[in-house]
Design an enzyme around this catalytic site. Structure first.
Site, mmCIF file in Angstrom:
data_model
loop_
_atom_site.group_PDB
_atom_site.id
_atom_site.type_symbol
_atom_site.label_atom_id
_atom_site.label_comp_id
_atom_site.label_asym_id
_atom_site.label_seq_id
_atom_site.Cartn_x
_atom_site.Cartn_y
_atom_site.Cartn_z
ATOM 1 N N ARG A 127 20.936 69.537 18.696
ATOM 2 C CA ARG A 127 22.198 69.960 18.116
ATOM 3 C C ARG A 127 23.280 70.046 19.189
ATOM 4 N NH1 ARG A 127 21.027 75.060 14.290
ATOM 5 N NH2 ARG A 127 23.124 75.518 15.046
ATOM 6 N N ARG A 162 28.425 81.785 19.850
ATOM 7 C CA ARG A 162 27.682 82.029 18.597
ATOM 8 C C ARG A 162 27.065 83.427 18.615
ATOM 9 N NH1 ARG A 162 23.889 77.025 18.725
ATOM 10 N NH2 ARG A 162 23.007 77.850 16.793
ATOM 11 N N ARG A 181 15.551 73.454 22.428
ATOM 12 C CA ARG A 181 15.033 73.020 21.119
ATOM 13 C C ARG A 181 15.585 71.656 20.679
ATOM 14 N NH1 ARG A 181 17.657 77.441 16.895
ATOM 15 N NH2 ARG A 181 19.778 76.643 16.981
ATOM 16 N N ARG A 199 26.630 85.552 6.542
ATOM 17 C CA ARG A 199 26.931 85.813 7.947
ATOM 18 C C ARG A 199 28.071 86.795 8.112
ATOM 19 N NH1 ARG A 199 24.745 80.646 10.055
ATOM 20 N NH2 ARG A 199 24.667 80.720 12.323
ATOM 21 N N LYS A 239 14.931 81.449 12.499
ATOM 22 C CA LYS A 239 15.160 81.448 11.045
ATOM 23 C C LYS A 239 14.791 80.100 10.411
ATOM 24 C CE LYS A 239 19.587 82.433 11.309
ATOM 25 N NZ LYS A 239 19.796 82.487 12.768
HETATM 26 P P1 AMP Z 1 23.262 77.494 12.014
HETATM 27 O O1 AMP Z 1 22.619 76.159 11.834
HETATM 28 O O2 AMP Z 1 22.898 78.468 10.939
HETATM 29 O O3 AMP Z 1 23.058 78.056 13.397
HETATM 30 O O4 AMP Z 1 24.837 77.262 11.853
HETATM 31 C C1 AMP Z 1 25.548 76.422 12.726
HETATM 32 C C2 AMP Z 1 27.035 76.702 12.634
HETATM 33 O O5 AMP Z 1 27.507 76.426 11.306
HETATM 34 C C3 AMP Z 1 27.453 78.142 12.893
HETATM 35 O O6 AMP Z 1 27.585 78.425 14.291
HETATM 36 C C4 AMP Z 1 28.788 78.204 12.152
HETATM 37 O O7 AMP Z 1 29.809 77.553 12.886
HETATM 38 C C5 AMP Z 1 28.505 77.371 10.912
HETATM 39 N N1 AMP Z 1 27.938 78.178 9.813
HETATM 40 C C6 AMP Z 1 26.662 78.115 9.321
HETATM 41 N N2 AMP Z 1 26.461 79.011 8.348
HETATM 42 C C7 AMP Z 1 27.642 79.679 8.213
HETATM 43 C C8 AMP Z 1 28.063 80.757 7.385
HETATM 44 N N3 AMP Z 1 27.224 81.345 6.501
HETATM 45 N N4 AMP Z 1 29.343 81.192 7.523
HETATM 46 C C9 AMP Z 1 30.193 80.619 8.397
HETATM 47 N N5 AMP Z 1 29.853 79.624 9.223
HETATM 48 C C10 AMP Z 1 28.587 79.138 9.149
#
Ligand code: AMP
Length: 218
Positions: free
Chosen positions: A161, A172, A127, A88, A13
């Site tokens: 990360r 996740r 990554r 989400r 994404k």
């Molecule tokens: P991402 O970078 O999108 O993989 O997000 C990393 C982490 O941030 C996720 O595993 C969640 O803990 C938190 N997070 C990101 N976006 C959301 C969302 N829309 N709702 C809730 N938690 C989020």
């Protein structure tokens, strides 16, 4: 144009959202990036987010919804945006419709990057990104042209990360399966859902996304 990219962690994404900016000037709105900025700033929200993210869980809907509501008001979003990592949950999806609807707007398309779950742990654990410009790389699939030097800005510093370790990735994936995948039928019922093969080469995924955009624009 207002797009949503949906898919599990590691589906691509973030990479495709950056390409959508390069090609179509759609601003990338990544709730994960916003939360990582809060963590880096050491704010109270950042301290809460750090724990939640390291556990592979989701932040509460109300916090995330108000973050996005503020962000999409900004002038740079008026030309269109791509949501990466939001919504989400069903609550977030409905809140998004409401906030856009109040201004006479709506989502134009939801693109699901469909991937084989078995490949995700390898994809995610390899990554990393340039510490300066954020360009994404992978130990196996996308190395910089010159080892240790960012192709885009020439920086020699890279970051990984904290939540990209096998244990957190598993949590996740559970969050995705249980809380995020159930919103796919919500968008399918509205006729907005387009599926793209996220296992294809990066450039082929970009081409497939461009084809969806072209279809939606006509
Ligand atoms: P991402 O970078 O999108 O993989 O997000 C990393 C982490 O941030 C996720 O595993 C969640 O803990 C938190 N997070 C990101 N976006 C959301 C969302 N829309 N709702 C809730 N938690 C989020």
């Amino acid at each position: 144009m207002k797009l949503i990219l949906l898919g599990p962690p590691g589906a691509g994404k973030g990479t495709q959202a950056k390409r959508l900016y390069d090609r179509h000037k759609l601003v990338q709105l990544s709730t994960g990036d916003m939360l990582r900025a809060e963590v880096a700033s050491g704010s109270a929200l950042g301290q809460q987010a750090k724990k939640v993210m390291e556990a592979g869980q989701l932040m509460p809907d109300d916090i995330i919804i108000s973050m996005i509501a503020n962000r999409i008001e900004a002038a740079d979003c008026h030309g269109g945006f791509v949501l990466d990592g939001f919504p989400r949950t069903e609550g977030q999806a409905k809140a998004l419709d409401k906030m856009l609807g109040e201004k006479g707007g709506k989502i134009d398309a939801v693109i699901e990057l469909a991937v084989d779950e078995g490949a995700l742990v390898e994809r995610i654990s390899g990554r990393y990104a340039c510490a300066k410009c954020g360009a994404g790389y992978h130990d196996t699939f996308q190395r910089p042209k010159k080892d240790g030097i960012c192709d885009v800005c020439g920086s020699t510093e890279f970051v990984r990360r904290k939540d990209d370790n096998a244990e957190t990735v598993k949590a996740r994936l559970v969050s995705y399966r249980e809380q995020t995948a159930p919103i796919l039928p919500y968008y399918r019922a509205k006729g907005l859902l387009h599926q793209v093969d996220g296992m294809a080469d990066l450039d082929d995924v970009t081409t497939a996304i461009d084809a969806v955009l072209a279809k939606v624009r006509t």
